[in-house]
Design a protein around this motif. Structure first.
Motif, PDB file in Angstrom:
ATOM      1  N   THR A 140      -6.256   5.415  -1.124  1.00  0.00           N
ATOM      2  CA  THR A 140      -5.864   4.105  -0.589  1.00  0.00           C
ATOM      3  C   THR A 140      -6.343   4.050   0.853  1.00  0.00           C
ATOM      4  N   ASP A 161       0.822  -1.203   0.000  1.00  0.00           N
ATOM      5  CA  ASP A 161       0.000   0.000   0.000  1.00  0.00           C
ATOM      6  C   ASP A 161       0.860   1.259   0.000  1.00  0.00           C
ATOM      7  N   LYS A 213       1.950   1.543  -3.617  1.00  0.00           N
ATOM      8  CA  LYS A 213       0.814   1.874  -4.487  1.00  0.00           C
ATOM      9  C   LYS A 213       0.371   3.328  -4.307  1.00  0.00           C
ATOM     10  N   SER A 214       0.370   3.803  -3.078  1.00  0.00           N
ATOM     11  CA  SER A 214      -0.124   5.153  -2.776  1.00  0.00           C
ATOM     12  C   SER A 214       0.951   6.219  -2.870  1.00  0.00           C
ATOM     13  N   GLU A 237      -3.389   9.771  -4.838  1.00  0.00           N
ATOM     14  CA  GLU A 237      -3.520   8.332  -4.622  1.00  0.00           C
ATOM     15  C   GLU A 237      -3.434   7.950  -3.150  1.00  0.00           C
TER      16      GLU A 237
END
Length: 442
Positions: free
Chosen positions: A329, A298, A301-302, A325
């Motif tokens: 998340t 995470d 991804k973020s 983002e």
């Protein structure tokens, strides 16, 4: 003497595309082949710069490198006019052209490592343009980057420019994305923390993705710069394998605050102890994000940690400028809400839309290079590279004249795109008063 930490953002170039060139960068490879919007990207970048400026900071910019690189095409034996070389390269090796059309110089955190005047033995600010040897599309940037830095920071009584490190991937240097600096205030002596992914001559079987920065490269840069205080610690294999190809994907610092993921470093306890011992009279505030709340996946991804941690003018606490983002998340959003409620050193989070960059794996922190400058340093600089309302207006108008709103990687071999790019950059160097910066202008 008034001293600023100036953020120099990379202006997103007209060939911004999603060719998926960066192995180990999950966003870049995951969006391979998608249609990009260079115009939206450059406007998002300008908006971010102006937002930082609105918070009371001095904000600068660096122009993109020229794409495609005609210098490299000639060095590889292609002959004829610019258009003939590009067509020949596209016909014989389209993958080569994809690399030579990359707009990755937008991520100026990788442009160079900078040691402030207060941290160097000779009292001058030192620059080493990163060789970026780990990825071919980035390894061709440093000749233009070094020329650009020497042009802007030209006063030899204040600034020193070093040759990019030789030695290929063994001396892989990824610039400030793996360099942190702790200090009480920007103009005071600080501590450089260099993070590396591997040693130059070891067998790194525990790495799925490449450890791009080597210990030996970090040590060489510190020697070049005459750094008074420097520490060297290793990024964890877990972080690299999760897609944290640079340390600024799992950690960011500002003055005495260090914001990092629990799994960012191999020897976390030793690193934190060493940092605090370097400043016995300064309380270092460590803000550690537990894996139980935000997983490494995470975090990557973020791009939570690829945020800018800044001191907003007039604010008691620091501001985190995070990508949109991070708000999207769920684990990261919940963590940030709790972080603000706890009343620690970070008192505000601003979310910025830099999606065009993010889809290639570059968040707010990737887009900026931090340079500590006094008012006198700023006055000595060459070019029109410090943002103000008029420059932002001029850049937006320039971008709307020259940038496409759609670009497919399949279009990168088109000589018309090359000519559009060169026309835009030729006008840009005039707008920024930087002279003949590019190979195609010489």
């Amino acid at each position: 003497m008034t001293v600023h930490e100036v953020n120099f953002d990379g202006l997103i170039g007209p060939t911004h595309n999603y060719a998926g060139l960066s192995y180990g960068n999950l966003a870049a490879t995951g969006n391979k082949g998608n249609i990009s919007n260079p115009l939206e990207g450059v406007l998002q970048g300008i908006d971010k710069m102006m937002h930082v400026r609105s918070l009371g900071l001095v904000q600068g910019l660096f122009p993109p490198v020229d794409r495609p690189s005609l210098r490299v095409l000639r060095e590889l034996g292609f002959k004829g006019s610019d258009e003939e070389m590009l067509v020949s390269a596209w016909t014989t090796s389209p993958e080569l052209v994809l690399n030579l059309m990359s707009a990755s110089s937008m991520w100026t955190a990788n442009a160079a490592t900078v040691t402030p005047f207060s941290d160097s033995e000779d009292g001058r600010t030192h620059f080493t343009a990163a060789n970026l040897a780990a990825m071919y599309h980035r390894s061709t940037e440093h000749p233009t980057t070094a020329r650009m830095l020497k042009t802007i920071f030209s006063d030899e009584s204040r600034f020193v420019h070093h040759t990019p490190l030789p030695g290929g991937t063994h001396m892989g240097d990824e610039g400030a994305a793996n360099h942190n600096r702790f200090c009480a205030d920007y103009g005071e002596e600080g501590l450089s923390l260099y993070i590396y992914g591997r040693r130059a001559f070891e067998n790194t079987r525990d790495l799925t993705f490449p450890g791009r920065q080597t210990l030996e490269a970090s040590e060489a840069v510190a020697r070049q710069h005459g750094a008074k205080q420097a520490l060297f610690y290793r990024q964890s294999a877990a972080a690299i394998n999760a897609g944290a190809f640079h340390n600024d994907v799992v950690a960011v610092c500002n003055k005495n605050v260090f914001f990092f993921h629990e799994e960012a470093f191999e020897d976390k306890a030793g690193l934190l102890t060493a940092v605090q011992k370097s400043f016995p009279d300064l309380e270092i505030e460590f803000v550690e994000v537990p894996t139980a709340q935000v997983s490494l996946n995470d975090a990557v991804k973020s791009y939570l940690f690829n945020s800018q941690l800044i001191c907003e003018a007039g604010a008691e606490k620091m501001t985190l400028i995070a990508p949109s983002e991070s708000a999207e998340t769920s684990s990261v959003k919940a963590y940030l809400e709790e972080l603000l409620d706890q009343g620690g050193p970070i008192g505000k989070v601003d979310f910025m839309d830099v999606r065009q960059s993010m889809r290639n794996g570059g968040g707010p922190a990737c887009l900026r290079q931090r340079v500590v400058l006094s008012d006198e340093d700023l006055a000595s600089m060459t070019g029109r590279v410090i943002m103000d309302d008029q420059l932002a207006h001029d850049l937006r108008a320039w971008a709307r004249r020259h940038y496409r709103d759609q670009l497919d990687p399949k279009d990168l071999g088109d000589p018309l795109l090359m000519r559009e790019s060169f026309t835009a950059l030729d006008e840009l160097t005039s707008l920024l008063e930087l002279g003949t910066l590019y190979d195609f202008q010489r």
